[in-house]
Design a protein around this motif. Structure first.
Motif, PDB file in Angstrom:
ATOM      1  N   ARG A 182     -53.233 -43.888 -21.208  1.00  0.00           N
ATOM      2  CA  ARG A 182     -52.448 -45.116 -21.060  1.00  0.00           C
ATOM      3  C   ARG A 182     -52.576 -45.674 -19.649  1.00  0.00           C
ATOM      4  O   ARG A 182     -52.619 -46.882 -19.448  1.00  0.00           O
ATOM      5  N   ASP A 183     -52.619 -44.787 -18.657  1.00  0.00           N
ATOM      6  CA  ASP A 183     -52.740 -45.235 -17.275  1.00  0.00           C
ATOM      7  C   ASP A 183     -54.054 -45.965 -17.025  1.00  0.00           C
ATOM      8  O   ASP A 183     -54.146 -46.775 -16.106  1.00  0.00           O
ATOM      9  N   LYS A 184     -55.075 -45.669 -17.814  1.00  0.00           N
ATOM     10  CA  LYS A 184     -56.369 -46.311 -17.612  1.00  0.00           C
ATOM     11  C   LYS A 184     -56.349 -47.772 -18.035  1.00  0.00           C
ATOM     12  O   LYS A 184     -57.183 -48.557 -17.600  1.00  0.00           O
ATOM     13  N   ILE A 185     -55.433 -48.148 -18.916  1.00  0.00           N
ATOM     14  CA  ILE A 185     -55.283 -49.536 -19.343  1.00  0.00           C
ATOM     15  C   ILE A 185     -53.834 -49.947 -19.104  1.00  0.00           C
ATOM     16  O   ILE A 185     -52.912 -49.376 -19.683  1.00  0.00           O
ATOM     17  N   VAL A 186     -53.645 -50.935 -18.255  1.00  0.00           N
ATOM     18  CA  VAL A 186     -52.312 -51.411 -17.909  1.00  0.00           C
ATOM     19  C   VAL A 186     -52.080 -52.745 -18.601  1.00  0.00           C
ATOM     20  O   VAL A 186     -52.930 -53.644 -18.548  1.00  0.00           O
ATOM     21  N   ASN A 187     -50.934 -52.881 -19.264  1.00  0.00           N
ATOM     22  CA  ASN A 187     -50.568 -54.131 -19.929  1.00  0.00           C
ATOM     23  C   ASN A 187     -49.508 -54.836 -19.092  1.00  0.00           C
ATOM     24  O   ASN A 187     -48.501 -54.229 -18.712  1.00  0.00           O
ATOM     25  N   VAL A 188     -49.734 -56.123 -18.808  1.00  0.00           N
ATOM     26  CA  VAL A 188     -48.794 -56.841 -17.942  1.00  0.00           C
ATOM     27  C   VAL A 188     -47.410 -56.954 -18.570  1.00  0.00           C
ATOM     28  O   VAL A 188     -46.413 -57.130 -17.852  1.00  0.00           O
ATOM     29  N   THR A 189     -47.324 -56.839 -19.890  1.00  0.00           N
ATOM     30  CA  THR A 189     -46.000 -56.922 -20.525  1.00  0.00           C
ATOM     31  C   THR A 189     -45.104 -55.767 -20.091  1.00  0.00           C
ATOM     32  O   THR A 189     -43.874 -55.905 -20.062  1.00  0.00           O
ATOM     33  N   ASP A 190     -45.700 -54.626 -19.734  1.00  0.00           N
ATOM     34  CA  ASP A 190     -44.908 -53.482 -19.277  1.00  0.00           C
ATOM     35  C   ASP A 190     -44.227 -53.754 -17.937  1.00  0.00           C
ATOM     36  O   ASP A 190     -43.338 -53.001 -17.526  1.00  0.00           O
ATOM     37  N   GLN A 195     -47.197 -56.813  -9.578  1.00  0.00           N
ATOM     38  CA  GLN A 195     -46.754 -55.424  -9.731  1.00  0.00           C
ATOM     39  C   GLN A 195     -47.705 -54.641 -10.634  1.00  0.00           C
ATOM     40  O   GLN A 195     -48.007 -53.471 -10.368  1.00  0.00           O
ATOM     41  N   ALA A 196     -48.181 -55.285 -11.687  1.00  0.00           N
ATOM     42  CA  ALA A 196     -49.111 -54.616 -12.598  1.00  0.00           C
ATOM     43  C   ALA A 196     -50.421 -54.277 -11.890  1.00  0.00           C
ATOM     44  O   ALA A 196     -50.986 -53.190 -12.085  1.00  0.00           O
ATOM     45  N   LEU A 197     -50.901 -55.191 -11.049  1.00  0.00           N
ATOM     46  CA  LEU A 197     -52.131 -54.932 -10.293  1.00  0.00           C
ATOM     47  C   LEU A 197     -51.933 -53.799  -9.290  1.00  0.00           C
ATOM     48  O   LEU A 197     -52.815 -52.940  -9.124  1.00  0.00           O
ATOM     49  N   ALA A 249     -56.340 -47.243 -12.665  1.00  0.00           N
ATOM     50  CA  ALA A 249     -56.590 -47.830 -13.986  1.00  0.00           C
ATOM     51  C   ALA A 249     -57.917 -48.574 -14.003  1.00  0.00           C
ATOM     52  O   ALA A 249     -58.423 -49.016 -12.965  1.00  0.00           O
ATOM     53  N   LYS A 250     -58.453 -48.740 -15.199  1.00  0.00           N
ATOM     54  CA  LYS A 250     -59.740 -49.405 -15.375  1.00  0.00           C
ATOM     55  C   LYS A 250     -59.602 -50.822 -15.911  1.00  0.00           C
ATOM     56  O   LYS A 250     -60.571 -51.579 -15.901  1.00  0.00           O
ATOM     57  N   ALA A 251     -58.403 -51.186 -16.402  1.00  0.00           N
ATOM     58  CA  ALA A 251     -58.252 -52.517 -16.986  1.00  0.00           C
ATOM     59  C   ALA A 251     -56.807 -52.983 -16.902  1.00  0.00           C
ATOM     60  O   ALA A 251     -55.869 -52.180 -16.979  1.00  0.00           O
ATOM     61  N   LEU A 252     -56.662 -54.298 -16.744  1.00  0.00           N
ATOM     62  CA  LEU A 252     -55.365 -54.962 -16.857  1.00  0.00           C
ATOM     63  C   LEU A 252     -55.497 -55.967 -17.989  1.00  0.00           C
ATOM     64  O   LEU A 252     -56.367 -56.850 -17.951  1.00  0.00           O
ATOM     65  N   VAL A 253     -54.643 -55.841 -19.010  1.00  0.00           N
ATOM     66  CA  VAL A 253     -54.805 -56.667 -20.201  1.00  0.00           C
ATOM     67  C   VAL A 253     -53.636 -57.634 -20.352  1.00  0.00           C
ATOM     68  O   VAL A 253     -52.501 -57.352 -19.951  1.00  0.00           O
ATOM     69  N   PHE A 254     -53.954 -58.790 -20.949  1.00  0.00           N
ATOM     70  CA  PHE A 254     -52.989 -59.864 -21.169  1.00  0.00           C
ATOM     71  C   PHE A 254     -52.968 -60.199 -22.656  1.00  0.00           C
ATOM     72  O   PHE A 254     -54.017 -60.248 -23.306  1.00  0.00           O
ATOM     73  N   GLU A 255     -51.784 -60.462 -23.176  1.00  0.00           N
ATOM     74  CA  GLU A 255     -51.651 -60.856 -24.572  1.00  0.00           C
ATOM     75  C   GLU A 255     -52.097 -62.310 -24.753  1.00  0.00           C
ATOM     76  O   GLU A 255     -52.279 -63.053 -23.785  1.00  0.00           O
ATOM     77  N   ALA A 256     -52.238 -62.724 -25.995  1.00  0.00           N
ATOM     78  CA  ALA A 256     -52.538 -64.125 -26.290  1.00  0.00           C
ATOM     79  C   ALA A 256     -51.336 -64.989 -25.932  1.00  0.00           C
ATOM     80  O   ALA A 256     -50.183 -64.574 -26.076  1.00  0.00           O
ATOM     81  N   PHE A 286     -63.248 -52.313 -12.493  1.00  0.00           N
ATOM     82  CA  PHE A 286     -61.996 -52.804 -13.066  1.00  0.00           C
ATOM     83  C   PHE A 286     -62.242 -54.060 -13.890  1.00  0.00           C
ATOM     84  O   PHE A 286     -63.113 -54.875 -13.571  1.00  0.00           O
ATOM     85  N   THR A 287     -61.427 -54.228 -14.942  1.00  0.00           N
ATOM     86  CA  THR A 287     -61.520 -55.386 -15.826  1.00  0.00           C
ATOM     87  C   THR A 287     -60.171 -56.088 -15.921  1.00  0.00           C
ATOM     88  O   THR A 287     -59.147 -55.432 -16.153  1.00  0.00           O
ATOM     89  N   MET A 288     -60.168 -57.413 -15.737  1.00  0.00           N
ATOM     90  CA  MET A 288     -59.019 -58.246 -16.097  1.00  0.00           C
ATOM     91  C   MET A 288     -59.379 -58.920 -17.411  1.00  0.00           C
ATOM     92  O   MET A 288     -60.320 -59.715 -17.462  1.00  0.00           O
ATOM     93  N   ARG A 289     -58.639 -58.594 -18.461  1.00  0.00           N
ATOM     94  CA  ARG A 289     -59.050 -59.011 -19.799  1.00  0.00           C
ATOM     95  C   ARG A 289     -57.921 -59.732 -20.526  1.00  0.00           C
ATOM     96  O   ARG A 289     -56.835 -59.199 -20.731  1.00  0.00           O
ATOM     97  N   GLY A 290     -58.209 -60.967 -20.912  1.00  0.00           N
ATOM     98  CA  GLY A 290     -57.305 -61.691 -21.783  1.00  0.00           C
ATOM     99  C   GLY A 290     -57.578 -61.349 -23.234  1.00  0.00           C
ATOM    100  O   GLY A 290     -58.352 -60.439 -23.553  1.00  0.00           O
ATOM    101  N   SER A 291     -56.964 -62.103 -24.126  1.00  0.00           N
ATOM    102  CA  SER A 291     -57.145 -61.885 -25.563  1.00  0.00           C
ATOM    103  C   SER A 291     -58.080 -62.936 -26.143  1.00  0.00           C
ATOM    104  O   SER A 291     -58.289 -64.003 -25.558  1.00  0.00           O
ATOM    105  N   LYS A 292     -58.629 -62.640 -27.317  1.00  0.00           N
ATOM    106  CA  LYS A 292     -59.492 -63.576 -28.036  1.00  0.00           C
ATOM    107  C   LYS A 292     -58.820 -63.991 -29.339  1.00  0.00           C
ATOM    108  O   LYS A 292     -58.046 -63.229 -29.926  1.00  0.00           O
ATOM    109  N   ASP A 293     -59.156 -65.204 -29.799  1.00  0.00           N
ATOM    110  CA  ASP A 293     -58.675 -65.616 -31.109  1.00  0.00           C
ATOM    111  C   ASP A 293     -59.653 -65.148 -32.181  1.00  0.00           C
ATOM    112  O   ASP A 293     -60.618 -64.430 -31.896  1.00  0.00           O
ATOM    113  N   SER A 294     -59.415 -65.561 -33.410  1.00  0.00           N
ATOM    114  CA  SER A 294     -60.228 -65.077 -34.528  1.00  0.00           C
ATOM    115  C   SER A 294     -61.680 -65.531 -34.441  1.00  0.00           C
ATOM    116  O   SER A 294     -62.563 -64.931 -35.056  1.00  0.00           O
ATOM    117  N   GLU A 295     -61.945 -66.591 -33.656  1.00  0.00           N
ATOM    118  CA  GLU A 295     -63.312 -67.085 -33.494  1.00  0.00           C
ATOM    119  C   GLU A 295     -63.974 -66.565 -32.227  1.00  0.00           C
ATOM    120  O   GLU A 295     -65.090 -66.965 -31.891  1.00  0.00           O
TER     121      GLU A 295
END
Length: 574
Positions: free
Chosen positions: A23-31, A48-50, A58-65, A89-98
């Motif tokens: 879990r520590d390897k992927i951090v979610n900003v919602t936390d 704070q998440a960064l 951590a290896k990634a910071l993820v964002f919800e749609a 490190f990766t800053m990663r947003g979300s993708k839609d169905s397309e």
């Protein structure tokens, strides 16, 4: 039983430990309290998440749609998101169905005219960094557009399109005229640029007419009225300064599926980065918007290594789609046989890497020296560098010698499978060596769509060589001059004393006689050029190849004489 119970406890501890570690390897900003679409400022939560991500490795910071709101207040002072020295490190947003980005970073700011915008995202000295699936936007958007509904010869009245800002007192920076029937740039000069607005500030200030809900604005400008007609579109920006996404000093940078809807200044910039891979980058005007940003789409300055740009889409930027260059230096003082003090004309002061090469030009000959030691030492409030070389400094060096900095030059730049439309500049402006521009589409580009050549007078280089332009499709482009030439593809250096865009026709002959270093081994092969006054225009090259290109409804297909292009081969064009 006690022994078995002990084993169970140990197993549970190991499992929990590994799950926690994963879990520590992927951090979610919602936390950390950053939730999309709640209209609350997410800047502190993302910070704070960064910080947590850096602490735990951590290896990634993820964002919800959804939309993350970034309330910066004074955009000239405050950067929304800063990432520094966060490696692998990766800053990663979300993708839609397309597969399109579904995460938006929306900057809110205190509006005023003529702002120099600091970044929404600043990434500094991060190695092996990835940015994925994010949209950048502003609220309000820092530009507007509408249809001309009245023109009395002294003033212009515009009805602003829905979704575009209606703000009284906005300045008319970096404006353009549009054919609304095709939603393309009109083949005319831009009414305004940047500094020219200050000279006629009162004339170039828009005012709301009547009830703002009616979306009517008026500009009391005979100058603008003389160049625009009722039924045409007008777009303009409220400033021409700033950088919205900035990468500095990053090695092995990956940018994927990142879009921009609106920018204050440059949409994106990379400075002093080494090795960049980018794909599915879109700079696009959504809804009823016409323009996106008042400066370049993505500027690459003083970068190194291998740069791969694939599947870009860029439209609606006021200057260039992609602007690739370093800088020239000139000698200030020779200290001894191995040490020289060089000065920089303008711009950012970046380190010159030790072990890199400096090229000293002597007519058509270039002598390379290897940097053993590099120290930044300003000269008269301008940039300066004290360099010591492995070799002796050439005897021909004077204060007028042109010096190329290969430590600020990309080893290989590749642009492929990309599309550029409605750009009030050049789409691909290249002042770099070892370049391939292949399988791209360019449409309605104001200056030469592909412009290859150093800007000697502006101090921006290097002089290009080993450039291959192949299998591109160019239409309706190059109706305005850059470095003194128009056309779909332009190959020419800007000479010392010449302006960047404009060209004094009365002095053209004298200026064309000046000799900058030659552009060497330029190959223009298998391109299709349509609907324009000129196709390929070249001057000041050595060993130029123009082969197998197709021209359709082009008045002058190839403008390149052998005297100014020795060794030129023109074959198989139609």
């Amino acid at each position: 039983m006690i022994y078995k119970g002990f084993l169970v406890v140990i197993a549970m501890w190991i499992t929990g430990h590994h799950m926690g570690h994963a879990r520590d390897k992927i951090v979610n900003v919602t936390d950390f309290g950053a939730f999309p679409d709640d209209s609350k400022c997410d800047i502190n939560a993302i910070k704070q998440a960064l910080e947590h991500a850096k602490t735990v490795g951590a290896k990634a910071l993820v964002f919800e749609a959804g939309t993350y709101d970034l309330f910066v207040g004074d955009v000239t002072k405050n950067t929304a998101i800063e990432v520094t020295k966060l490696h692998d490190f990766t800053m990663r947003g979300s993708k839609d169905s397309e597969g399109n980005p579904a995460t938006t970073f929306l900057r809110h700011y205190d509006f005023r005219n003529d702002m120099y915008g600091k970044p929404i995202l600043s990434v500094r000295e991060c190695n092996n960094f990835r940015l994925q699936h994010v949209i950048f936007d502003n609220a309000p958007r820092y530009s507007t557009a509408g249809e001309v509904i009245a023109n009395d010869g002294q003033s212009v009245t515009v009805k602003i399109f829905e979704g575009n800002p209606v703000i009284d007192g906005t300045l008319f920076f970096t404006s353009n005229i549009w054919d609304l029937s095709t939603k393309t740039l009109k083949k005319a000069e831009s009414p305004t640029y940047g500094g020219d607005v200050y000279k006629k500030k009162e004339e170039y200030t828009w005012h709301v007419e009547g009830d703002p809900a009616e979306r009517i604005m008026k500009l009391n400008s005979p100058t603008v009225a003389s160049g625009v007609e009722v039924g045409e579109g007008l777009s303009w920006h409220f400033s021409y300064k700033g950088v919205q996404v900035n990468f500095y000093g990053c090695h092995d940078l990956f940018v994927e599926n990142v879009w921009t809807y609106n920018a204050i200044g440059f949409c994106m910039q990379a400075q002093a980065c080494e090795n960049i891979t980018a794909g599915k980058i879109k700079i696009m005007a959504p809804d009823n918007q016409l323009a996106v940003g008042s400066r370049d789409g993505w500027k690459l300055y003083a970068c190194r290594g291998k740069i791969v740009m694939d599947e870009l889409y860029m439209e609606g930027v006021r200057w260039d789609g992609q602007n690739v260059h370093g800088s020239f230096l000139s000698p200030y003082r020779v200290i001894n046989k191995n040490t020289i003090w060089l000065k920089k004309k303008k711009g950012a002061i970046l380190p010159i890497p030790e072990g890199s090469k400096i090229g000293f030009w002597n007519g058509r000959e270039e002598v390379l020296c290897t940097v053993r030691k590099s120290v930044i030492r300003p000269i008269e409030n301008k940039g300066g560098f004290l360099l010591t070389f492995e070799e002796n400094i050439p005897d021909f060096v004077t204060d007028k010698t042109l010096c190329q900095i290969y430590g600020w030059n990309i080893d290989h730049y590749a642009l492929s499978n990309s599309e550029f439309r409605n750009i009030a500049g050049s789409a691909s402006l290249i002042r770099n060596t070892d370049v391939t521009i292949v399988n791209n589409t360019f449409d309605h580009i104001m200056y030469p769509a592909i412009m290859i050549g150093a800007a000697i007078n502006e101090g921006e280089g290097v002089v290009p060589k080993n450039v291959r332009i192949e299998n591109n499709r160019i239409s309706h482009s190059g109706w305005m001059a850059r470095y003194g030439i128009t056309g779909a593809i332009g190959i020419r250096n800007q000479e010392k004393g010449e302006k960047l865009v404009f060209f004094d026709k009365d002095k053209a002959a004298a200026k064309l006689k000046k000799k900058s270093p030659p552009l060497t081994n330029i190959q223009i092969i298998g391109n299709t050029i349509m609907y324009g006054e000129k196709g390929i225009v070249a001057s000041g090259t050595l060993d130029l190849l123009i082969k197998g290109n197709v021209f359709r409804q082009v008045e002058e297909t190839i403008v390149a004489d052998r005297k100014s292009n020795p060794g030129m081969l023109v074959t198989g064009n139609e």
